[in-house]
Design a protein around this motif. Structure first.
Motif, PDB file in Angstrom:
ATOM      1  N   SER A 122      23.566   6.203  57.466  1.00 11.64           N
ATOM      2  CA  SER A 122      23.712   7.646  57.235  1.00 11.64           C
ATOM      3  C   SER A 122      22.432   8.422  57.493  1.00 11.64           C
ATOM      4  O   SER A 122      22.470   9.516  58.028  1.00 11.64           O
ATOM      5  CB  SER A 122      24.165   7.924  55.801  1.00 11.64           C
ATOM      6  N   VAL A 123      21.303   7.875  57.085  1.00 14.03           N
ATOM      7  CA  VAL A 123      20.043   8.630  57.162  1.00 14.03           C
ATOM      8  C   VAL A 123      19.170   8.239  58.338  1.00 14.03           C
ATOM      9  O   VAL A 123      18.140   8.865  58.574  1.00 14.03           O
ATOM     10  CB  VAL A 123      19.224   8.502  55.858  1.00 14.03           C
ATOM     11  N   LYS A 124      19.543   7.189  59.054  1.00  7.25           N
ATOM     12  CA  LYS A 124      18.775   6.676  60.198  1.00  7.25           C
ATOM     13  C   LYS A 124      17.348   6.373  59.779  1.00  7.25           C
ATOM     14  O   LYS A 124      17.139   5.564  58.909  1.00  7.25           O
ATOM     15  CB  LYS A 124      18.822   7.646  61.384  1.00  7.25           C
ATOM     16  N   GLU A 125      16.365   7.046  60.361  1.00 11.95           N
ATOM     17  CA  GLU A 125      14.957   6.753  60.086  1.00 11.95           C
ATOM     18  C   GLU A 125      14.421   7.459  58.848  1.00 11.95           C
ATOM     19  O   GLU A 125      13.313   7.196  58.415  1.00 11.95           O
ATOM     20  CB  GLU A 125      14.098   7.165  61.284  1.00 11.95           C
ATOM     21  N   ASP A 126      15.200   8.341  58.283  1.00 13.27           N
ATOM     22  CA  ASP A 126      14.716   9.186  57.197  1.00 13.27           C
ATOM     23  C   ASP A 126      15.098   8.614  55.827  1.00 13.27           C
ATOM     24  O   ASP A 126      15.880   9.192  55.086  1.00 13.27           O
ATOM     25  CB  ASP A 126      15.283  10.591  57.362  1.00 13.27           C
ATOM     26  N   TYR A 127      14.554   7.453  55.494  1.00 12.63           N
ATOM     27  CA  TYR A 127      14.849   6.824  54.210  1.00 12.63           C
ATOM     28  C   TYR A 127      13.550   6.499  53.489  1.00 12.63           C
ATOM     29  O   TYR A 127      12.503   6.348  54.097  1.00 12.63           O
ATOM     30  CB  TYR A 127      15.676   5.544  54.380  1.00 12.63           C
ATOM     31  N   ILE A 128      13.660   6.420  52.191  1.00  9.83           N
ATOM     32  CA  ILE A 128      12.543   6.042  51.338  1.00  9.83           C
ATOM     33  C   ILE A 128      13.098   5.028  50.349  1.00  9.83           C
ATOM     34  O   ILE A 128      14.171   5.230  49.778  1.00  9.83           O
ATOM     35  CB  ILE A 128      11.975   7.273  50.593  1.00  9.83           C
ATOM     36  N   TYR A 129      12.358   3.940  50.132  1.00  9.11           N
ATOM     37  CA  TYR A 129      12.836   2.907  49.214  1.00  9.11           C
ATOM     38  C   TYR A 129      13.169   3.486  47.839  1.00  9.11           C
ATOM     39  O   TYR A 129      14.156   3.100  47.226  1.00  9.11           O
ATOM     40  CB  TYR A 129      11.815   1.782  49.064  1.00  9.11           C
TER      41      TYR A 129
ATOM     42  N   GLU B 151      28.753  -3.918  63.659  1.00  4.11           N
ATOM     43  CA  GLU B 151      30.052  -4.598  63.762  1.00  4.11           C
ATOM     44  C   GLU B 151      30.755  -4.645  62.407  1.00  4.11           C
ATOM     45  O   GLU B 151      31.953  -4.370  62.316  1.00  4.11           O
ATOM     46  CB  GLU B 151      29.875  -6.010  64.312  1.00  4.11           C
ATOM     47  N   ILE B 152      30.005  -4.983  61.357  1.00  4.71           N
ATOM     48  CA  ILE B 152      30.592  -5.047  60.001  1.00  4.71           C
ATOM     49  C   ILE B 152      31.038  -3.657  59.548  1.00  4.71           C
ATOM     50  O   ILE B 152      32.140  -3.493  59.014  1.00  4.71           O
ATOM     51  CB  ILE B 152      29.588  -5.638  58.989  1.00  4.71           C
ATOM     52  N   LEU B 153      30.178  -2.652  59.745  1.00  7.72           N
ATOM     53  CA  LEU B 153      30.539  -1.286  59.355  1.00  7.72           C
ATOM     54  C   LEU B 153      31.789  -0.827  60.096  1.00  7.72           C
ATOM     55  O   LEU B 153      32.681  -0.209  59.506  1.00  7.72           O
ATOM     56  CB  LEU B 153      29.382  -0.322  59.626  1.00  7.72           C
ATOM     57  N   SER B 154      31.864  -1.130  61.367  1.00  6.10           N
ATOM     58  CA  SER B 154      33.025  -0.743  62.172  1.00  6.10           C
ATOM     59  C   SER B 154      34.281  -1.470  61.704  1.00  6.10           C
ATOM     60  O   SER B 154      35.348  -0.861  61.551  1.00  6.10           O
ATOM     61  CB  SER B 154      32.749  -1.053  63.641  1.00  6.10           C
ATOM     62  N   GLU B 155      34.146  -2.771  61.456  1.00  2.00           N
ATOM     63  CA  GLU B 155      35.273  -3.587  60.989  1.00  2.00           C
ATOM     64  C   GLU B 155      35.827  -3.061  59.666  1.00  2.00           C
ATOM     65  O   GLU B 155      37.038  -3.041  59.454  1.00  2.00           O
ATOM     66  CB  GLU B 155      34.787  -5.027  60.834  1.00  2.00           C
ATOM     67  N   LYS B 156      34.940  -2.635  58.766  1.00  3.57           N
ATOM     68  CA  LYS B 156      35.359  -2.129  57.449  1.00  3.57           C
ATOM     69  C   LYS B 156      35.661  -0.623  57.470  1.00  3.57           C
ATOM     70  O   LYS B 156      35.928  -0.028  56.436  1.00  3.57           O
ATOM     71  CB  LYS B 156      34.262  -2.402  56.410  1.00  3.57           C
ATOM     72  N   ARG B 157      35.557  -0.019  58.647  1.00  8.16           N
ATOM     73  CA  ARG B 157      35.783   1.418  58.861  1.00  8.16           C
ATOM     74  C   ARG B 157      34.796   2.302  58.103  1.00  8.16           C
ATOM     75  O   ARG B 157      35.143   3.366  57.595  1.00  8.16           O
ATOM     76  CB  ARG B 157      37.220   1.797  58.507  1.00  8.16           C
ATOM     77  N   PHE B 158      33.552   1.843  58.004  1.00 14.09           N
ATOM     78  CA  PHE B 158      32.489   2.614  57.369  1.00 14.09           C
ATOM     79  C   PHE B 158      31.502   3.192  58.373  1.00 14.09           C
ATOM     80  O   PHE B 158      30.555   3.869  57.995  1.00 14.09           O
ATOM     81  CB  PHE B 158      31.697   1.743  56.378  1.00 14.09           C
ATOM     82  N   LEU B 159      31.696   2.919  59.650  1.00 14.22           N
ATOM     83  CA  LEU B 159      30.717   3.304  60.659  1.00 14.22           C
ATOM     84  C   LEU B 159      30.504   4.814  60.716  1.00 14.22           C
ATOM     85  O   LEU B 159      29.381   5.282  60.864  1.00 14.22           O
ATOM     86  CB  LEU B 159      31.120   2.769  62.031  1.00 14.22           C
ATOM     87  N   ASP B 160      31.561   5.592  60.579  1.00 13.64           N
ATOM     88  CA  ASP B 160      31.452   7.047  60.696  1.00 13.64           C
ATOM     89  C   ASP B 160      31.383   7.764  59.355  1.00 13.64           C
ATOM     90  O   ASP B 160      31.507   8.979  59.291  1.00 13.64           O
ATOM     91  CB  ASP B 160      32.635   7.591  61.511  1.00 13.64           C
ATOM     92  N   ILE B 161      31.194   7.019  58.277  1.00 13.89           N
ATOM     93  CA  ILE B 161      31.127   7.627  56.950  1.00 13.89           C
ATOM     94  C   ILE B 161      29.679   7.945  56.615  1.00 13.89           C
ATOM     95  O   ILE B 161      28.803   7.111  56.745  1.00 13.89           O
ATOM     96  CB  ILE B 161      31.727   6.695  55.878  1.00 13.89           C
TER      97      ILE B 161
ATOM     98  N   TYR C 216      29.454  12.333  47.906  1.00 16.31           N
ATOM     99  CA  TYR C 216      29.035  13.035  46.704  1.00 16.31           C
ATOM    100  C   TYR C 216      29.503  14.481  46.691  1.00 16.31           C
ATOM    101  O   TYR C 216      29.657  15.078  45.648  1.00 16.31           O
ATOM    102  CB  TYR C 216      27.515  12.986  46.548  1.00 16.31           C
ATOM    103  N   ASP C 217      29.721  15.081  47.843  1.00 17.15           N
ATOM    104  CA  ASP C 217      30.274  16.429  47.950  1.00 17.15           C
ATOM    105  C   ASP C 217      29.540  17.425  47.055  1.00 17.15           C
ATOM    106  O   ASP C 217      30.149  18.197  46.321  1.00 17.15           O
ATOM    107  CB  ASP C 217      31.765  16.398  47.605  1.00 17.15           C
TER     108      ASP C 217
END
Length: 101
Positions: free
Chosen positions: A3-10, A53-63, A69-70
Motif C-alpha cells: 500500500s505505501v511502497k517506499e514510504d514506510y516506517i517501522y 503472487e500471494i497477494l494476487s492469489e488472495k485478491r489483496f493486490l489492489d487493496i 480504515y475509512d
C-alpha cells in the motif's frame, strides 16, 4: 508494504499491526528470507515477485490498507472518529490523573 511502497516506517508498522518492534523486525526478516519481500538496489524493502503472487492469489493486490480504515482509527478495540488537525486532544482519564498546577 504494498500500500505505501517506499514510504514506510517501522514504528508505523508496529503501531498499525499492534505488535512489538522486535516481532515486526523478525517477521520482515523472515519474509525477506522467503523472498516475499525483497531489498531493492536503493536498500528499500518492497514486495517481491512471490509476495505479489500471494497477494494476487488472495485478491489483496489492489487493496489499499488505508481504505479499510475509512478515516477512522481503532482505539482499544473500538472504532473512533479520527481527529482533525485543529481538534483538541484530551488523553483518556486526563481529568483523573491531572490535578492542576
Amino acid at each position: 508494504m504494498n500500500s505505501v511502497k517506499e514510504d514506510y516506517i517501522y514504528a508505523d508498522l508496529v503501531e498499525l499491526l499492534g505488535l512489538t518492534y522486535t516481532y515486526v523486525i523478525d517477521k520482515i526478516d523472515y519474509l525477506i528470507e522467503q523472498e516475499y519481500l525483497i531489498v531493492n538496489e536503493r536498500k528499500i524493502i518492497e514486495v517481491g515477485r512471490k509476495g505479489i503472487e500471494i497477494l494476487s492469489e488472495k485478491r489483496f493486490l489492489d487493496i489499499n490498507i488505508f481504505d479499510l480504515y475509512d478515516g477512522k482509527e481503532l482505539v482499544d478495540g473500538k472504532i473512533s472518529k479520527q481527529l482533525e488537525i485543529n481538534d483538541i486532544y484530551i488523553p483518556k482519564n486526563f481529568d483523573e490523573k491531572f490535578k492542576g498546577y
